[in-house]
Design an enzyme around this catalytic site. Structure first.
Site, PDB file in Angstrom:
ATOM      1  N   HIS A 113       0.771 113.868 -12.827  1.00 27.26           N
ATOM      2  CA  HIS A 113       0.430 113.252 -11.538  1.00 27.26           C
ATOM      3  C   HIS A 113       1.600 113.030 -10.608  1.00 27.26           C
ATOM      4  CE1 HIS A 113      -3.848 112.153 -11.556  1.00 27.26           C
ATOM      5  NE2 HIS A 113      -3.724 112.198 -12.866  1.00 27.26           N
ATOM      6  N   LYS A 144      -3.213 103.216   1.552  1.00 26.56           N
ATOM      7  CA  LYS A 144      -2.681 103.753   0.299  1.00 26.56           C
ATOM      8  C   LYS A 144      -1.665 102.753  -0.225  1.00 26.56           C
ATOM      9  CE  LYS A 144      -1.510 107.387   2.759  1.00 26.56           C
ATOM     10  NZ  LYS A 144      -2.060 108.441   1.907  1.00 26.56           N
ATOM     11  N   ARG A 145      -1.234 102.897  -1.459  1.00 23.70           N
ATOM     12  CA  ARG A 145      -0.209 101.990  -1.969  1.00 23.70           C
ATOM     13  C   ARG A 145       1.026 102.024  -1.078  1.00 23.70           C
ATOM     14  NH1 ARG A 145      -1.133  99.340  -6.961  1.00 23.70           N
ATOM     15  NH2 ARG A 145       0.993  98.580  -6.784  1.00 23.70           N
ATOM     16  N   LYS A 189       5.781 107.308   0.772  1.00 26.99           N
ATOM     17  CA  LYS A 189       4.588 107.481   1.613  1.00 26.99           C
ATOM     18  C   LYS A 189       4.888 107.183   3.084  1.00 26.99           C
ATOM     19  CE  LYS A 189       1.219 106.451  -2.097  1.00 26.99           C
ATOM     20  NZ  LYS A 189       0.124 107.446  -2.083  1.00 26.99           N
ATOM     21  N   THR A 228      -5.772 111.611  -2.233  1.00 29.84           N
ATOM     22  CA  THR A 228      -7.223 111.768  -2.181  1.00 29.84           C
ATOM     23  C   THR A 228      -7.810 111.020  -0.990  1.00 29.84           C
ATOM     24  OG1 THR A 228      -7.380 110.001  -3.836  1.00 29.84           O
ATOM     25  CG2 THR A 228      -7.719 112.264  -4.613  1.00 29.84           C
ATOM     26  N   LYS A 282     -11.159 111.918   1.517  1.00 28.35           N
ATOM     27  CA  LYS A 282     -12.233 110.994   1.903  1.00 28.35           C
ATOM     28  C   LYS A 282     -12.313 110.885   3.421  1.00 28.35           C
ATOM     29  CE  LYS A 282     -10.689 108.183  -1.989  1.00 28.35           C
ATOM     30  NZ  LYS A 282      -9.823 107.015  -2.270  1.00 28.35           N
TER      31      LYS A 282
HETATM   32  C1  LIG Z   1      -8.565 106.934  -2.629  1.00 32.06           C
HETATM   33  C2  LIG Z   1      -7.878 105.667  -2.924  1.00 32.06           C
HETATM   34  C3  LIG Z   1      -6.498 105.636  -3.166  1.00 32.06           C
HETATM   35  C4  LIG Z   1      -5.634 106.864  -3.074  1.00 32.06           C
HETATM   36  O1  LIG Z   1      -5.072 106.929  -1.777  1.00 32.06           O
HETATM   37  P1  LIG Z   1      -3.915 107.981  -1.425  1.00 32.06           P
HETATM   38  O2  LIG Z   1      -3.772 107.856   0.047  1.00 32.06           O
HETATM   39  O3  LIG Z   1      -4.398 109.315  -1.839  1.00 32.06           O
HETATM   40  O4  LIG Z   1      -2.704 107.533  -2.165  1.00 32.06           O
HETATM   41  C5  LIG Z   1      -5.911 104.425  -3.435  1.00 32.06           C
HETATM   42  N1  LIG Z   1      -6.635 103.285  -3.484  1.00 32.06           N
HETATM   43  C6  LIG Z   1      -7.952 103.278  -3.249  1.00 32.06           C
HETATM   44  C7  LIG Z   1      -8.688 101.992  -3.298  1.00 32.06           C
HETATM   45  C8  LIG Z   1      -8.623 104.460  -2.970  1.00 32.06           C
HETATM   46  O5  LIG Z   1      -9.948 104.437  -2.755  1.00 32.06           O
END
Ligand SMILES: *Cc1c(COP(=O)(O)O)cnc(C)c1O
Length: 805
Positions: free
Chosen positions: A346, A532-533, A538, A640, A644
């Site tokens: 990952h 995102k985190r 990032k 991801t 979405k």
């Molecule tokens: C999809 C999702 C992530 C992943 O986000 P990235 O921008 O791809 O790092 C993290 N937390 C939650 C709650 C999510 O639904």
């Protein structure tokens, strides 16, 4: 079941459970009633599915993951059972409201971010594709901390998600297994002269499984997610006479480690990893024995997949059981293990690679340690004649007193996959190049995906209804059917309706922001989202620099005609990640400053939602116009949230990183805003060592101005952190090259501003994103895992085909 039957059963169930009239029930009680009722409904299919697998001796995959981030399950179960409308209508007739009742469910935050969410999307897609597959993980007593902002700083509170019980789980005490820690092992010869390990003075922990049904979409399949909880074994309570001793047991499954993309080398973490790996393998072995087959068929019936290296101890544990308990030879056990296990990588971030000190493993898991030493010894012995000493030693599992978990995972498995094309290329050509030379056939790519059921059907009912009306309902089972929407790219009526759907979603989010945060935002503004985190790679800070640049531009040009923007952030920082917490504080102070500045005519608002998680994602994503995916190229394995957001008609503003590269390839360059260095350019800059961020600061007036704001008192309450952040960019040479990408980032935003003013042009771009999101359905991702790694066949009606970009 029709609406009337539902109503009858609901009212009866409520009275059975609470002994008073449902109309007097609290939201929580109404939710629990509905939850138990639904569980009753799928229980027969759950049992039937598991009976069928055993009868048919079907091949089954077990997905081992330290984290599962499923989100609330009420609507997901209703949708997959085909009951969403019936229940919604039935409740309405009873004077209740499904959306309100749904708020009675806690969101189980048993994961940090993308990795845990992927595992949850995969569970949904495995069941919905009609595949026999189950999850294996930990039932943490407390989920990821609840985030609060106090004076703009992140505060962490415990997340006691089980406080009111959990309707969906079933405790299966009779399926508990024992996991042994510590003590020491002696190898004693039995009567046949075979060495058998004897364990002495071990600490025995009872692993109790809690099972949660994973309901497939409209196919009658109900798989299982098994989460393990640590308890004191029956009859051994006397061994734990003090609270302290008892706590040592409880602790094992008490907390989720809140670190994302960061290695945590503590003993308790190692205990967690072995605990759920061992419990899972033991229960699988017990199941396999019920089928009464020779051990050599094991890999034909069982696949074990490890989600990152956290469950790598599955490999030596399977070896241990096959040899020590089932009497197989090393060679037999090794063949079976390799053929059974597969591994997903990952991350390539060095700080995230797991390596455990030899002493820790030797002390906590003496028998497992012996097996790892032997795997390593044989590996070295076998590979030196083929690859020479240098390369072989670089692939050693044990190095400098550390056990390299990724190396063990690659050597002990038959497949290693990256999670996006670019990520897999980097693994093969750089990070794991030595292994790629040794095992070229083990390497493969499986680009991540997301379940369109949760991320479109449930979270965006407006868009779902529009799609059903315009292109029919086929896309729900075959997401690539979304491409049919392209035929409507210039259809004014469809574009207008799409605009209305988005506006409604934005109003809904604006209402939340008003009520929860007291901030008024204009739903006709551009909603620019980064969720995102919080992590330096990032580059949320780059987003902030753009906001400051835009803010000072508006201050100087008060009559500008740029469209309004609402910048939306959601992000948790690891509690020990000092720099990330400073960025949180900065965003909150910038938000305060801008939101309270009457002179800018509301042209900018900044909203940083507290406690970002799946439930908030479901509210924010349907309301997004711009999806910020701005990591330094080469750093984000896949992402991801990019998928979405795309599926919900947000336009991606991004670097060419992770799966965003593939989003670009599918949607086409006219429907995405790409900026910044490519991975190759970043590599070149790294190699040349010619980057001097201070030079950019001194020579680029725009950068100069924005960075000065961090230290000249422009932003209230940032004296302490402003300087540190400034220093990271100027004094410490800007590790993630924000300043290098700054100009092209600003340019990309300008293009978006211009496009947004032409509503039909913008809506067409949004439509094209939705139409091209199908390939990012996790249903296809899982199909590829099943076909190419697990060698499993889905149910016939579930054969899915993937179009080319
Ligand atoms: C999809 C999702 C992530 C992943 O986000 P990235 O921008 O791809 O790092 C993290 N937390 C939650 C709650 C999510 O639904």
């Amino acid at each position: 079941m029709d609406v009337n039957q539902f109503k009858e059963r609901y009212v009866k169930k409520f009275e059975e459970m609470y002994a008073f009239d449902y109309k007097e029930g609290s939201i929580r009680e109404q939710f629990l009633t509905l939850g138990y009722l639904i569980k009753n409904m799928y229980a027969p299919e759950w049992r039937q599915t598991s009976d069928t697998y055993l009868e048919n001796k079907s091949k089954q995959v077990f997905y081992f993951s330290m984290e599962f981030l499923p989100g609330t399950m009420l609507k997901s179960n209703l949708l997959n059972l085909g009951l969403l409308d019936t229940v919604s209508d039935g409740l309405k007739e009873l004077g209740l409201n499904l959306d309100e009742v749904a708020t009675g469910e806690m969101d189980p935050a048993l994961g940090n971010g993308g990795l845990g969410r992927l595992a949850a999307c995969f569970m949904d897609s495995i069941a919905s594709n009609g595949l026999a597959g189950h999850g294996n993980g930990i039932r943490y007593q407390y989920g990821l901390f609840k985030q609060k902002f106090i004076d703009g700083n992140q505060i962490e509170l415990p997340e006691n998600w089980l406080r009111n019980g959990n309707v969906w789980e079933v405790r299966r005490e009779n399926k508990a297994v024992t996991v042994r820690f510590g003590g020491h092992v002696t190898l004693d010869e039995d009567e046949n002269g075979v060495k058998r390990p004897e364990y002495h003075n071990t600490m025995n922990i009872l692993a109790v499984p809690y099972d949660t049904a994973q309901v497939g979409y409209d196919n009658g399949v109900v798989n299982n997610l098994r989460l393990w909880s640590a308890e004191i074994p029956y009859g051994e309570e006397y061994l734990y006479p003090t609270d302290e001793a008892r706590d040592q047991v409880k602790q094992i499954t008490e907390y989720l480690y809140p670190d994302d993309s960061n290695y945590e080398g503590r003993m308790l973490r190692l205990k967690q990893e072995y605990f759920f790996s061992s419990a899972g393998v033991q229960s699988i072995i017990r199941y396999y024995k019920k089928m009464d087959l020779d051990w050599s068929f094991f890999p034909d019936k069982i696949a074990m997949h490890i989600n990152d290296t956290h469950p790598t101890l599955v490999i030596p544990e399977l070896m241990r059981i096959l040899m020590d308990e089932e009497g197989l030879s090393w060679e037999q056990a090794w063949e079976i293990t390799k053929k059974t296990v597969s591994y997903t990588n990952h991350t390539i971030l060095q700080e995230a690679l797991e390596r455990w000190p030899v002493d820790m493993i030797a002390q906590l898991l003496p028998r497992i340690y012996q097996i790892i030493v032997e795997i390593n010894r044989r590996h070295i012995e076998k590979k030196i004649p083929l690859y020479g000493e240098d390369l072989t030693y670089r692939t050693a599992i044990i190095d400098h007193g550390q056990i390299q978990m990724a190396n063990l995972a690659i050597i002990g498995s038959h497949s290693i996959n990256g999670v996006a094309k670019l990520h897999t290329d980097i693994l093969m050509n750089q990070t794991l190049h030595d292994f790629y030379l040794m095992y070229p056939n083990k390497f493969n790519n499986k680009t991540n995906g997301v379940t369109m059921r949760r991320w479109v059907q449930i979270s965006n009912p407006g868009l779902t209804a529009l799609l059903d009306d315009v292109i029919g309902t086929k896309w729900k089972k075959a997401p690539n059917e979304l491409v049919v929407l392209k035929a409507f790219a210039n259809d004014k009526d469809v574009l207008k309706r799409l605009d209305e759907v988005k506006l409604n979603n934005k109003k809904k989010f604006a209402k939340y922001v008003q009520e929860e945060m007291g901030i008024t935002i204009d739903p006709t503004a551009i909603f620019d989202v980064q969720i995102k985190r919080l992590h330096a790679y990032k580059r949320q800070l780059l987003n902030v620099l753009h906001i400051l640049d835009r803010y000072s531009f508006i201050k100087e040009n008060p009559n500008t005609d740029i469209p309004k923007r609402v910048f939306i952030f959601g992000a948790k920082a690891a509690p020990s990640y000092h720099y990330a917490k400073q960025i949180i504080k900065l965003i909150n102070e910038v938000a305060n400053m801008i939101n309270n500045d009457d002179s800018i005519n509301d042209l900018i608002k900044v909203v940083f939602v507290e406690n970002y998680g799946v439930s908030l994602a479901e509210l924010i994503i349907p309301a997004a116009d711009i999806s910020e995916q701005i990591s330094l190229a080469g750093k984000e394995a896949s992402g991801t949230s990019n998928m979405k957001l795309m599926a919900n008609g947000a336009l991606t503003l991004a670097t060419m990183d992770g799966a965003t590269v593939e989003i670009h390839d599918y949607v086409g360059k006219d429907y995405i805003y790409i900026f910044g260095m490519t991975n190759d350019e970043v590599q070149t800059l790294n190699e040349n060592r010619t980057y001097h961020s201070r030079h950019l600061y001194e020579t680029n007036p725009r950068i100069n101005k924005v960075l000065n704001m961090l230290v000249d008192g422009s932003i209230p309450n940032t004296e302490e952190i402003g300087q540190d952040i400034f220093d990271s960019l100027v004094k410490y040479n800007d590790e993630y090259y924000l300043l290098q990408d700054f100009d092209s980032y600003i340019e990309a935003h300008k293009r978006a501003d211009t496009d947004f003013k032409d509503r039909m042009k913008w809506n067409k771009k949004a439509l094209m994103n939705i139409a091209n999101a199908g390939p990012f359905s996790a249903d296809y991702t899982i199909h590829r895992y099943a076909d190419e790694i697990w060698k499993m066949k889905p149910g016939e009606e579930n054969i899915l085909l993937q179009p080319e970009a």
